[in-house]
Enzyme design. Structure first.
Site, short mmCIF file in Angstrom:
data_model
loop_
_atom_site.label_atom_id
_atom_site.label_comp_id
_atom_site.label_asym_id
_atom_site.label_seq_id
_atom_site.Cartn_x
_atom_site.Cartn_y
_atom_site.Cartn_z
CD GLU A 1 -2.33 1.20 2.91
OE1 GLU A 1 -1.79 0.83 3.87
OE2 GLU A 1 -3.44 1.74 3.10
CG ASN B 1 -4.92 3.92 0.52
OD1 ASN B 1 -4.00 3.46 -0.81
ND2 ASN B 1 -4.72 3.86 1.55
N1 CDT Z 1 -3.19 1.51 6.15
C1 CDT Z 1 -3.99 0.96 7.30
O1 CDT Z 1 -5.19 0.64 6.82
N2 CDT Z 1 -3.66 0.64 8.25
C2 CDT Z 1 -4.63 0.22 9.60
C3 CDT Z 1 -4.03 0.81 10.79
C4 CDT Z 1 -5.02 1.10 11.55
S1 CDT Z 1 -4.73 1.93 13.11
C5 CDT Z 1 -5.89 3.19 12.93
C6 CDT Z 1 -4.62 -1.14 9.60
O2 CDT Z 1 -5.72 -1.93 9.67
O3 CDT Z 1 -3.46 -2.01 9.48
#
Ligand code: CDT
Length: 300
Positions: A46, A106
């Site tokens: 990502e 995204n």
């Molecule tokens: N990039 C992404 O989606 N990260 C999230 C972190 C969440 S913390 C608010 C994940 O689910 O890994």
């Protein structure tokens, strides 16, 4: 057997000062390794091209425009497309997309072995918060920087293999996998940036990795599909993110995994028929699923 060689290219942190050209150089080095190993498809994480900029608050998100791509391909990433065509290896990577009419997503794309974009996914489950939380050690402002993806959960034909894409937080939602499984997906690829601590939470540190693997392994098994899940990891602009890049079989078992937090490539020859046992048995949807009882899932 239907054999397919899946490669995952984990990336260590990409700091604010890193140029697109430097990042693409690192991607190409891994692309070359994967191609030499016979990969059909190489998956990058990502927001591969930039730091995870939603961790920083900006009153006006347009001041972050430098992090978004307004065209794909563009000159900075063209070498990846050229490499794909020359070596007949597909690839997939995530980036921040700014459309001509001003929408921000995204996004992840799937590029085939001729260097053509054959699939696009815009992240649907945007985690974190919309407002600035000044006391937090970092922000998770995806809801401010991106709109909810408007392309649904697509499955794309990649040289006869059905490929679906999810992005990071999507991997925690069973509905995302199920929507792909209902379209007979063979391989689900997932890029992620996961901090080792949720902002504001006092969750035990080991749970970040546990929940990542739990979600992806359950997703593979319950979809009767292969999952390739690939991290941007390690320290990025002083913030730490978990690794945990892994290739997971439709049995739910991990067949290959990265244990470091560096730029690392893993590659597995996978048999796409392995999921058939589950598709034709425990998860034979047409006789065992009970959609007539699942209405609440879309009502709330
Ligand atoms: N990039 C992404 O989606 N990260 C999230 C972190 C969440 S913390 C608010 C994940 O689910 O890994």
């Amino acid at each position: 057997m239907r054999m397919f060689t899946l490669a995952l290219a984990q990336m260590a942190g990409i700091n604010t000062e890193d140029t697109r050209e430097a990042v693409v150089g690192r991607m190409l080095a891994m692309f070359e390794k994967a191609a030499a190993g016979g990969a059909d498809l190489v998956v990058f994480p990502e927001l591969t091209l930039t730091t995870f900029f939603p961790r920083t608050y900006r009153e006006d998100v347009s001041t972050a425009d430098e992090y978004y791509e307004t065209a794909m391909p563009n000159p900075a990433v063209q070498p990846l497309f050229d490499f794909a065509k020359e070596h007949e290896v597909g690839f997939s990577f995530g980036y921040a997309e700014l459309t001509e009419d001003g929408h921000r997503f995204n996004t992840q794309i799937l590029v085939d072995k001729t260097g053509e974009i054959v699939g696009k996914y815009r992240k649907i489950h945007l985690p974190g918060h919309l407002e600035h939380i000044p006391d937090a050690p970092y922000q998770h402002l995806e809801k401010s920087y991106f709109e909810v993806g408007d392309l649904g959960f697509g499955v794309f034909d990649f040289h006869g293999v059905e490929v679906g894409m999810l992005i990071c937080n999507d991997r925690r939602w069973p509905e995302a996998y199920r929507t792909l499984a209902l379209q007979d997906v063979d391989v689900i690829v997932i890029g992620f940036n996961t901090p080792d601590q949720s902002p504001g939470g006092d969750e035990q540190p080991h749970l970040a990795m546990f929940h990542h693997l739990l979600s992806c392994q359950a997703g593979a098994y319950q979809s009767s599909a292969w999952v390739g899940t690939v991290a941007k990891c390690g320290y990025e602009d002083g913030h730490h993110m978990i690794g945990g890049t892994a290739i997971i079989a439709p049995t739910g078992e991990i067949v290959s995994r990265v244990f470091d937090e560096k730029d690392s490539v893993i590659l597995s020859d996978i048999d796409l028929t392995l999921g058939d046992f589950y598709k034709n048995g425990t998860f034979r949807y047409e006789i065992h699923r009970r959609p007539e009882t699942y209405g609440l899932l879309t009502e709330r």
